[in-house]
Each structure stands twice: as C-alpha cells, then as structure tokens.
Design an enzyme around this catalytic site. Sequence first.
Site, short mmCIF file in Angstrom:
data_model
loop_
_atom_site.label_atom_id
_atom_site.label_comp_id
_atom_site.label_asym_id
_atom_site.label_seq_id
_atom_site.Cartn_x
_atom_site.Cartn_y
_atom_site.Cartn_z
N PRO A 29 6.89 1.27 2.53
CG PRO A 29 5.75 3.04 1.52
CD PRO A 29 6.73 1.94 1.24
CG MET A 30 4.40 -1.83 5.09
SD MET A 30 5.11 -3.45 5.41
CE MET A 30 6.83 -3.00 5.75
CB THR A 31 0.34 3.05 8.15
OG1 THR A 31 0.58 4.02 7.13
CG2 THR A 31 -0.28 3.74 9.35
CD GLN A 106 4.39 6.68 1.80
OE1 GLN A 106 3.59 6.54 2.72
NE2 GLN A 106 4.44 5.86 0.76
CG HIS A 149 1.48 7.86 0.00
ND1 HIS A 149 1.02 7.21 -1.13
CD2 HIS A 149 1.04 7.12 1.06
CE1 HIS A 149 0.34 6.12 -0.77
NE2 HIS A 149 0.34 6.04 0.55
N GLY A 150 1.75 9.44 -3.57
CA GLY A 150 0.74 9.86 -4.54
C GLY A 150 -0.14 8.71 -4.98
CB ALA A 151 -0.06 5.33 -4.43
CG HIS A 152 -1.99 3.04 -2.06
ND1 HIS A 152 -1.02 2.73 -1.15
CD2 HIS A 152 -1.63 2.41 -3.23
CE1 HIS A 152 -0.09 1.96 -1.71
NE2 HIS A 152 -0.44 1.75 -2.98
CE1 TYR A 154 -4.85 7.09 3.01
CE2 TYR A 154 -3.26 5.87 1.70
CZ TYR A 154 -4.12 5.93 2.78
OH TYR A 154 -4.27 4.86 3.62
#
Length: 346
Positions: A29-31, A106, A149-152, A154
Amino acid sequence: MSYSESVQPLFHPFTLGNLTLSNRIVMAPMTRNLSPNGVPGSDVAAYYRRRAENNVGLIVTEGTVVNHADASNQEDVPFFYGKESLDSWANVVSEVHKAGGKIIPQIWHMGARGNVNDYSESEVVEIVNAFAQAASEAKRIGFDGIEIHGAHGYLIDQFFWEKTNERTDRYGGSLVARTRFAEEIVKACRDAVGPDFTIVLRISQWKGIDYSAKLAKTPDELKQFLKPLVDAGVDIFHCSTRRFWEPEFEGSELNLAGWVKQITGKPTITVGSIGLDGDFMALFTEGKGATNAGIEGLVQKFENDEFDLVAIGRALLVDPEWATKIREGRLDDLVPFTPEALKTLY
C-alpha cells in the site's frame, strides 16, 4: 541456473482458505493523494489494473480512511465510505479482477489528533464500528479481503506503543492491554465479514518519528503482543520493516516476518526496500534515488520458509511491469526509482 529460474519460487501459487493467489508478489500500500474529494477515479482503476496485468498476485490498495471525523488530515486521500467513493472502488475491483488479479483495501485511521489519550471510550467504540463498517462494505463490493493498517505510528499503532499510549483505562497499561483496541477492531471486522473473508493486519516496530522503536524488545514480548491479535481473527500478518534483510532480534537471522510466522504459525508478508539498493526512508527524507538491486537474498529467505508473501513498494510504484520483468529476467529493463520517475505515479 539463470536469474529467471532462480526467482520462480516467488511465482508459485498461494492459497489460504477462500483466497488463492497466482503468485507470492504483493503490491504494498502506497499513499498517492490522487483521489479528489475522497473518490478514486478511472485513473486509479487503470493504475491498479496495470499491476494486475503484470504478475502482481495481490494488490493492497493505498490507505483508505474509515468514516470517522478524525480519520484523516490529508487532502485527496480516498475514502472507504459514502456511495460515490464505494461505487468507484467497486469499479477498481472490477478492473483488477478482469485482469486476473486479486485486491484488498487497506483500511486506515491516521489518528490525526496525534494523541490516543484524548479519545473517550465511547469514541473508541465508534472507531471500532467504523472499521467494521468498512470491512462489511469491502466484502459487499467484491474485494478479496481487507488489510487493517496497524503500523507506522498511525492510530492503532499509537495504542500499541507505550510512548504514545498513556491511557489508564482498559486500552492502556501493559503490552497486552495496549493491543485491546486492535483486538476489538479485528473482532468487529471478523463479525462483519464472517469466517471465510481474509483479514490482514499490517504491523511494524518502527514509527515515523522513531525508526529504532520496538513494540516488542524480545521474542517473548512479541509472542505476548501477537496472541490476542491471532485470537481475534487475523489471517495474515503484513510485517513492515525498513530493510527486509535485517534480523529483528539478536541471535537469529529471522526478520520480523520470520519471527511472526514462527510464533503464530500464520502466513506472513515481508516488506522493506525489496528490489532497491537503498533504505526506502532515505529515498524520501534525503531526496535520494535508488537503482534496482537483486533479490537473491529474498528468495533464499523465502525458500527457508521465513515468510509466505513479499510486498513490493517503491520499485513497483515506478514500474508497473516490475514483477513481469523479474520473472523473465529482464533486469536491464527495470525502471530505477528516482524523483523524476516518482512524479509519473502511473
């Protein structure tokens, strides 16, 4: 053995329950911030279809925000709620499926306030329900699963991390207690989609504000962290690292995906600068480009059964034919990751 022969293990099928992929290549996944008013247009459908046409086994969409007022503070990030956005996502799914690909959204809450301690328990429940609604809509419009999304750094990850979670209620305290928010999200999503719809959870140790951060400092802590999430219904863990080749803990060559698979027995996705000759964060924070790097070490780890799937980010972002070229050994045709190439986002 030729290069194209050596990478063939990555192009073997993968099956988990009702999900069957033609190979092990995942689009990370890439915003991109290219969905005006939260609506992904026909250009977004074409963007994903091109990757599906070129040997990407599973596409994970860019982050899509759930229906909560504080879910996003960025313009032109796609929504995963509202008729117009969902109808447009249905078109994306249709185009990818026509090309023979599989795709999952995602679903994301950025935690735009940046402080999990400000959310009341009632608002936490609202957010849990927003994720469940997004999961239900994903199944309704034909997606092949979901990624949470449970990373980075956020919102979900803010609950995970002791440096951002100072809550004294049931969502804070011990490492296990700090997983409760994610656990409730996964359970609510599972209830919404039933037992046979794939749920992926993306996790990371590193944060956008601290690349050296560790949620779990030892394998035993990692086991404590993962158990509630497995019990809640996660099918696949997407383990985000900056460099896939780096060991996660001293005394073992296993990376994060390797440890998670060993501990849980669940399939894992590895990710982190795959196909590039540099650390992906430096590509942005320092404005650097990167040339293409061989993936022989990745294949060796895969054949050692450390992980099941490999997610490609920046290399696939600038070159929709990356997987096809790798499969055919056309390394000289790969598009380098440069600021100029990035501007195309095609």
